[in-house]
Design an enzyme around this catalytic site. Structure first.
Site, PDB file in Angstrom:
ATOM      1  N   ARG A  56       0.848  -1.210   0.000  1.00 24.64           N
ATOM      2  CA  ARG A  56       0.000   0.000   0.000  1.00 24.64           C
ATOM      3  C   ARG A  56       0.881   1.257   0.000  1.00 24.64           C
ATOM      4  O   ARG A  56       0.464   2.321  -0.431  1.00 24.64           O
ATOM      5  CB  ARG A  56      -0.962  -0.017   1.198  1.00 24.64           C
ATOM      6  CG  ARG A  56      -1.829   1.220   1.294  1.00 24.64           C
ATOM      7  CD  ARG A  56      -3.130   1.000   2.071  1.00 24.64           C
ATOM      8  NE  ARG A  56      -2.951   0.294   3.316  1.00 24.64           N
ATOM      9  CZ  ARG A  56      -2.475   0.833   4.447  1.00 24.64           C
ATOM     10  NH1 ARG A  56      -2.117   2.112   4.478  1.00 24.64           N
ATOM     11  NH2 ARG A  56      -2.348   0.108   5.538  1.00 24.64           N
ATOM     12  N   TYR A 109     -16.718  14.897 -15.762  1.00 20.56           N
ATOM     13  CA  TYR A 109     -17.197  13.528 -15.572  1.00 20.56           C
ATOM     14  C   TYR A 109     -18.131  13.501 -14.353  1.00 20.56           C
ATOM     15  O   TYR A 109     -17.808  14.089 -13.307  1.00 20.56           O
ATOM     16  CB  TYR A 109     -15.991  12.594 -15.370  1.00 20.56           C
ATOM     17  CG  TYR A 109     -16.392  11.244 -14.847  1.00 20.56           C
ATOM     18  CD1 TYR A 109     -17.278  10.439 -15.555  1.00 20.56           C
ATOM     19  CD2 TYR A 109     -15.908  10.780 -13.631  1.00 20.56           C
ATOM     20  CE1 TYR A 109     -17.665   9.204 -15.061  1.00 20.56           C
ATOM     21  CE2 TYR A 109     -16.282   9.552 -13.138  1.00 20.56           C
ATOM     22  CZ  TYR A 109     -17.169   8.772 -13.858  1.00 20.56           C
ATOM     23  OH  TYR A 109     -17.564   7.560 -13.350  1.00 20.56           O
ATOM     24  N   ASP A 181      -7.496  17.095 -15.681  1.00 19.42           N
ATOM     25  CA  ASP A 181      -7.814  15.694 -15.968  1.00 19.42           C
ATOM     26  C   ASP A 181      -7.600  15.512 -17.473  1.00 19.42           C
ATOM     27  O   ASP A 181      -8.358  16.054 -18.291  1.00 19.42           O
ATOM     28  CB  ASP A 181      -9.264  15.421 -15.556  1.00 19.42           C
ATOM     29  CG  ASP A 181      -9.680  13.971 -15.791  1.00 19.42           C
ATOM     30  OD1 ASP A 181      -9.079  13.318 -16.666  1.00 19.42           O
ATOM     31  OD2 ASP A 181     -10.616  13.507 -15.120  1.00 19.42           O
ATOM     32  N   LYS A 206      -9.089   4.086 -18.964  1.00 24.20           N
ATOM     33  CA  LYS A 206      -9.500   4.434 -20.331  1.00 24.20           C
ATOM     34  C   LYS A 206      -8.338   4.224 -21.318  1.00 24.20           C
ATOM     35  O   LYS A 206      -7.874   3.125 -21.474  1.00 24.20           O
ATOM     36  CB  LYS A 206     -10.018   5.870 -20.352  1.00 24.20           C
ATOM     37  CG  LYS A 206     -10.884   6.245 -19.156  1.00 24.20           C
ATOM     38  CD  LYS A 206     -12.159   5.458 -19.084  1.00 24.20           C
ATOM     39  CE  LYS A 206     -13.028   5.953 -17.937  1.00 24.20           C
ATOM     40  NZ  LYS A 206     -13.946   4.985 -17.436  1.00 24.20           N
TER      41      LYS A 206
END
Ligand code: PLP
Length: 388
Positions: A56, A109, A181, A206
């Site tokens: 992590r 988005y 973004d 994407k």
């Protein structure tokens, strides 16, 4: 890495570490590492990002793929996350404090809009909305407590371009962090850091991965900012699993090739749709009818694979067209090798009210098409028969 490398070479080679002579990055599928004196020392000195201690916190596969995204965007540092939303939420929670103001736009988005409007006000963060295409309105909307400006380079779903050179200059002048973004453009078509952005974010789900088989996010920018975001990522837990990193790194090797093909086919599909009698309107940055044509020529080295169009007859007709397609699949998401189509109003933007959709210009009958790498003639044939 050689600084003169082109984007295809960077896509293939950057991030390579050649562990034990391997050509590609092996999969380090481990949750933890054997503790060594240097690891203990790094923990004690507050720099555990520099040693492998626990996945992590950091892992070889995360490092390789984050470096690839960073180099493609021309950034000094990068972090990868378990989704684009994990990247956005960790970033905004790291940069904003109670009493701060975030300036953004509603042309975003839907998931980002929902995080911003549902989560941030509860933490005492003020939100302001402006028009990212108009630098004067952006400047007018800045308040004394504005800490972050967040826009999409090419917006989802209306494909509006942020006026990056001017917005970047305004942010710099006012000492505000500009976050862009860049999911829709990809670094192949646009590199926002070159136009004044401080941090670039991606839904790697994407185009960067490009194969519709994983969910991931990334942030790139200055190391001093990303070190702070890293702490929040570790606390919230949105790290990317090594296996997803391995797949993402493999997918990214063909990024430049895929995007070049999608740029060509995007333009071909947009031109076809513009000439079709069943289509009311087409939005595509490469068309002469695109309202920000001059800016598109200045900022973009390719116009992308996203085409938004409005079918005559409203939502009912648009739903019917989608149901008749055979090659193009009716699914949300974008940027993969497969062409996908969806209606923003009942998927990515379902949370917006009818008034908000109308204000933005998401009119009835709008469809968002993500053009894949199939043969252009087949895609046009599929659209033609569905529209008929
Ligand atoms: N940013 C943009 C522009 C998106 O289109 C999406 C998802 O569709 C996201 C961020 C969120 O990414 P993810 O679905 O990987 O969390």
């Amino acid at each position: 890495m050689d600084n003169s490398w082109g984007l295809s070479t960077i896509s293939v080679h950057s991030g390579e570490k050649n562990y034990q002579g391997s050509l590609t990055t092996p999969l380090f599928q481990t949750s933890t590492y054997l503790l060594s004196p240097t690891a203990y020392q790094a923990i004690e000195e507050g720099r555990p990002r520099e040693e492998y201690v626990y996945t992590r916190w950091g892992n070889q596969n995360q490092l390789s793929v984050a470096e690839k995204v960073a180099r493609l965007e021309g950034a000094e540092d990068g972090l990868v996350f378990s989704s684009g939303m994990a990247a956005i939420s960790s970033l905004l929670l790291a940069l904003l404090r109670r009493g701060d103001h975030l300036l953004t736009t509603k042309d975003l988005y839907g998931g980002t809009y929902s995080f911003i409007t549902e989560e941030l006000p509860q933490r005492g963060i003020e939100i302001g909305f402006t028009d990212q295409t108009d630098p004067q309105r952006v400047e007018e909307a800045i308040k004394p407590n504005t800490r972050v400006i967040l826009f999409e380079s090419v917006s989802n779903p209306l494909l509006k371009l942020t006026s990056l050179p001017e917005v970047g200059q305004v942010a710099k002048r006012k000492g505000i962090s500009l976050v862009v973004d860049n999911t829709f453009s990809t670094p192949i078509n646009l590199r926002p850091l070159e136009w004044g952005a401080d941090i670039v974010l991606h839904s790697c789900t994407k185009y960067l991965n490009g194969h519709s088989d994983l969910v991931a996010g990334a942030l790139v920018g200055k190391g001093e900012i990303l070190n702070e975001v890293w702490k929040v990522m570790v606390r919230l837990g949105g790290c990317l699993d090594p296996h997803a990193c391995f797949l993402l790194e493999r997918g990214m090797k063909t990024l430049a090739l895929r995007v070049e093909r999608q740029n060509q086919s995007g333009l071909g599909v947009a031109k076809f749709l513009e000439g079709h009698s069943a289509v009311e309107k087409v939005i595509y940055p490469g068309l002469s009818s695109y309202p920000q044509r001059r800016l598109a020529d200045r900022l973009l080295s390719g116009f992308g694979g996203m085409v938004t169009f409005q079918v005559k007859g409203g939502d009912e007709a648009a739903l019917k067209v989608m149901s008749k397609l055979r090659i193009i699949k009716e699914a949300t998401s974008l940027g993969g090798v497969e062409s996908l189509i969806s209606m923003p109003t009942n998927t990515s933007h379902h949370l917006l009210s009818s008034e908000e959709k109308a204000e933005l210009g998401i009119d009835p009958g709008f469809l968002r098409l993500s053009v894949g790498i199939e043969d252009l003639d087949d895609l046009i044939g599929d659209l033609n028969s569905a529209l008929r």
